[in-house]
Design a protein around this motif. Structure first.
Motif, PDB file in Angstrom:
ATOM      1  N   GLU A  60      -8.936 -26.913 -69.499  1.00  0.00           N
ATOM      2  CA  GLU A  60      -7.740 -27.689 -69.178  1.00  0.00           C
ATOM      3  C   GLU A  60      -6.799 -26.829 -68.334  1.00  0.00           C
ATOM      4  O   GLU A  60      -6.752 -25.621 -68.484  1.00  0.00           O
ATOM      5  CB  GLU A  60      -7.058 -28.152 -70.461  1.00  0.00           C
ATOM      6  CG  GLU A  60      -7.879 -29.189 -71.205  1.00  0.00           C
ATOM      7  CD  GLU A  60      -7.256 -29.607 -72.516  1.00  0.00           C
ATOM      8  OE1 GLU A  60      -6.168 -29.121 -72.877  1.00  0.00           O
ATOM      9  OE2 GLU A  60      -7.887 -30.430 -73.200  1.00  0.00           O
ATOM     10  N   GLN A  61      -6.093 -27.457 -67.441  1.00  0.00           N
ATOM     11  CA  GLN A  61      -5.131 -26.868 -66.502  1.00  0.00           C
ATOM     12  C   GLN A  61      -5.783 -26.236 -65.276  1.00  0.00           C
ATOM     13  O   GLN A  61      -5.078 -25.694 -64.428  1.00  0.00           O
ATOM     14  CB  GLN A  61      -4.188 -25.860 -67.186  1.00  0.00           C
ATOM     15  CG  GLN A  61      -3.275 -26.521 -68.203  1.00  0.00           C
ATOM     16  CD  GLN A  61      -2.468 -27.657 -67.606  1.00  0.00           C
ATOM     17  OE1 GLN A  61      -1.839 -27.504 -66.567  1.00  0.00           O
ATOM     18  NE2 GLN A  61      -2.495 -28.812 -68.240  1.00  0.00           N
TER      19      GLN A  61
ATOM     20  N   ASP B  51     -12.314 -43.177 -64.466  1.00  0.00           N
ATOM     21  CA  ASP B  51     -11.405 -42.095 -64.062  1.00  0.00           C
ATOM     22  C   ASP B  51     -11.922 -40.705 -64.419  1.00  0.00           C
ATOM     23  O   ASP B  51     -11.349 -39.715 -63.994  1.00  0.00           O
ATOM     24  CB  ASP B  51     -10.029 -42.307 -64.689  1.00  0.00           C
ATOM     25  CG  ASP B  51      -9.357 -43.567 -64.180  1.00  0.00           C
ATOM     26  OD1 ASP B  51      -9.637 -43.953 -63.026  1.00  0.00           O
ATOM     27  OD2 ASP B  51      -8.574 -44.164 -64.924  1.00  0.00           O
TER      28      ASP B  51
ATOM     29  N   TYR C 129     -10.872 -35.170 -66.807  1.00  0.00           N
ATOM     30  CA  TYR C 129      -9.876 -36.170 -66.469  1.00  0.00           C
ATOM     31  C   TYR C 129      -8.720 -35.398 -65.851  1.00  0.00           C
ATOM     32  O   TYR C 129      -8.223 -34.437 -66.447  1.00  0.00           O
ATOM     33  CB  TYR C 129      -9.421 -36.926 -67.719  1.00  0.00           C
ATOM     34  CG  TYR C 129      -8.529 -38.099 -67.428  1.00  0.00           C
ATOM     35  CD1 TYR C 129      -9.068 -39.337 -67.087  1.00  0.00           C
ATOM     36  CD2 TYR C 129      -7.148 -37.965 -67.467  1.00  0.00           C
ATOM     37  CE1 TYR C 129      -8.252 -40.418 -66.818  1.00  0.00           C
ATOM     38  CE2 TYR C 129      -6.320 -39.041 -67.193  1.00  0.00           C
ATOM     39  CZ  TYR C 129      -6.872 -40.268 -66.874  1.00  0.00           C
ATOM     40  OH  TYR C 129      -6.064 -41.335 -66.595  1.00  0.00           O
TER      41      TYR C 129
ATOM     42  N   ARG D  56      -4.681 -31.490 -61.736  1.00  0.00           N
ATOM     43  CA  ARG D  56      -4.859 -30.562 -62.846  1.00  0.00           C
ATOM     44  C   ARG D  56      -5.758 -31.222 -63.887  1.00  0.00           C
ATOM     45  O   ARG D  56      -5.607 -32.408 -64.189  1.00  0.00           O
ATOM     46  CB  ARG D  56      -3.536 -30.214 -63.512  1.00  0.00           C
ATOM     47  CG  ARG D  56      -2.628 -29.397 -62.663  1.00  0.00           C
ATOM     48  CD  ARG D  56      -3.197 -28.034 -62.508  1.00  0.00           C
ATOM     49  NE  ARG D  56      -2.310 -27.243 -61.694  1.00  0.00           N
ATOM     50  CZ  ARG D  56      -2.515 -26.003 -61.386  1.00  0.00           C
ATOM     51  NH1 ARG D  56      -3.587 -25.381 -61.814  1.00  0.00           N
ATOM     52  NH2 ARG D  56      -1.682 -25.353 -60.645  1.00  0.00           N
TER      53      ARG D  56
ATOM     54  N   ASP E 254      -4.861 -35.117 -63.655  1.00  0.00           N
ATOM     55  CA  ASP E 254      -3.577 -35.781 -63.463  1.00  0.00           C
ATOM     56  C   ASP E 254      -3.298 -35.982 -61.979  1.00  0.00           C
ATOM     57  O   ASP E 254      -4.139 -35.668 -61.128  1.00  0.00           O
ATOM     58  CB  ASP E 254      -2.449 -35.011 -64.158  1.00  0.00           C
ATOM     59  CG  ASP E 254      -2.183 -33.642 -63.561  1.00  0.00           C
ATOM     60  OD1 ASP E 254      -2.679 -33.331 -62.452  1.00  0.00           O
ATOM     61  OD2 ASP E 254      -1.458 -32.850 -64.209  1.00  0.00           O
ATOM     62  N   SER E 255      -2.122 -36.460 -61.637  1.00  0.00           N
ATOM     63  CA  SER E 255      -1.779 -36.745 -60.240  1.00  0.00           C
ATOM     64  C   SER E 255      -1.655 -35.484 -59.385  1.00  0.00           C
ATOM     65  O   SER E 255      -1.664 -35.550 -58.167  1.00  0.00           O
ATOM     66  CB  SER E 255      -0.480 -37.546 -60.166  1.00  0.00           C
ATOM     67  OG  SER E 255       0.567 -36.813 -60.767  1.00  0.00           O
ATOM     68  N   ASN E 256      -1.538 -34.310 -60.028  1.00  0.00           N
ATOM     69  CA  ASN E 256      -1.483 -33.032 -59.304  1.00  0.00           C
ATOM     70  C   ASN E 256      -2.830 -32.333 -59.270  1.00  0.00           C
ATOM     71  O   ASN E 256      -2.910 -31.145 -58.966  1.00  0.00           O
ATOM     72  CB  ASN E 256      -0.444 -32.109 -59.948  1.00  0.00           C
ATOM     73  CG  ASN E 256       0.950 -32.651 -59.820  1.00  0.00           C
ATOM     74  OD1 ASN E 256       1.335 -33.150 -58.767  1.00  0.00           O
ATOM     75  ND2 ASN E 256       1.713 -32.582 -60.886  1.00  0.00           N
TER      76      ASN E 256
ATOM     77  N   LEU F 138      -6.664 -32.401 -67.213  1.00  0.00           N
ATOM     78  CA  LEU F 138      -5.940 -32.705 -68.445  1.00  0.00           C
ATOM     79  C   LEU F 138      -6.852 -32.645 -69.663  1.00  0.00           C
ATOM     80  O   LEU F 138      -6.435 -32.189 -70.724  1.00  0.00           O
ATOM     81  CB  LEU F 138      -5.318 -34.103 -68.373  1.00  0.00           C
ATOM     82  CG  LEU F 138      -4.117 -34.280 -67.472  1.00  0.00           C
ATOM     83  CD1 LEU F 138      -3.641 -35.725 -67.506  1.00  0.00           C
ATOM     84  CD2 LEU F 138      -2.993 -33.345 -67.887  1.00  0.00           C
TER      85      LEU F 138
END
Length: 124
Positions: free
Chosen positions: A39-40, A28, A6, A12, A8-10, A14
């Motif tokens: 993550e990240q 999503d 999943y 990345r 994020d808007s950048n 999550l």
């Protein structure tokens, strides 16, 4: 074994899951084949690839470089405290730093958020 991420808007990562979660946002979640995803990490939507660090285009690097130059413009103005004779060694260091920035980046190098080593300014 596939993983589900999943982002994020950048772009990345999550969350990472071993199976597609059963919730209202199932659409999503993105299935990826990289079992080592964390993550990240960065997910490129256009190429559908994962990388540990966000890659930078040469234009992004130049924009960052230009911002660093802008942040030091005041140091070389005529009314700058570095123009005083007692600051001549610092002024030389500033000019050397700014020239190093202007010489950066090398177009044949691939940059990302982990391997970009910027010139540094050290004042006495």
């Amino acid at each position: 074994m596939a993983k589900f991420i999943y982002i994020d808007s950048n772009n990345r990562v999550l969350y990472v899951a071993d199976a597609r979660p059963n919730d209202a946002t199932t659409a999503d979640w993105i299935e990826v084949s990289n079992d080592s995803v964390q993550e990240q990490w960065y997910y490129d939507l256009s190429t559908q690839t994962l990388t540990e660090f966000k890659p930078y285009t040469i234009d992004e690097i130049r924009d960052m470089r230009n911002q660093k130059l802008t942040n030091t413009d005041w140091m070389v103005l005529e009314d700058s405290p570095y123009q005083e004779s007692s600051q001549s060694s610092n002024l030389t260091a500033i000019k050397t730093y700014r020239q190093s920035l202007r010489d950066f980046p090398n177009p044949s190098t691939s940059y990302n958020e982990d391997n970009t080593v910027w010139p540094t300014l050290t004042l006495s």
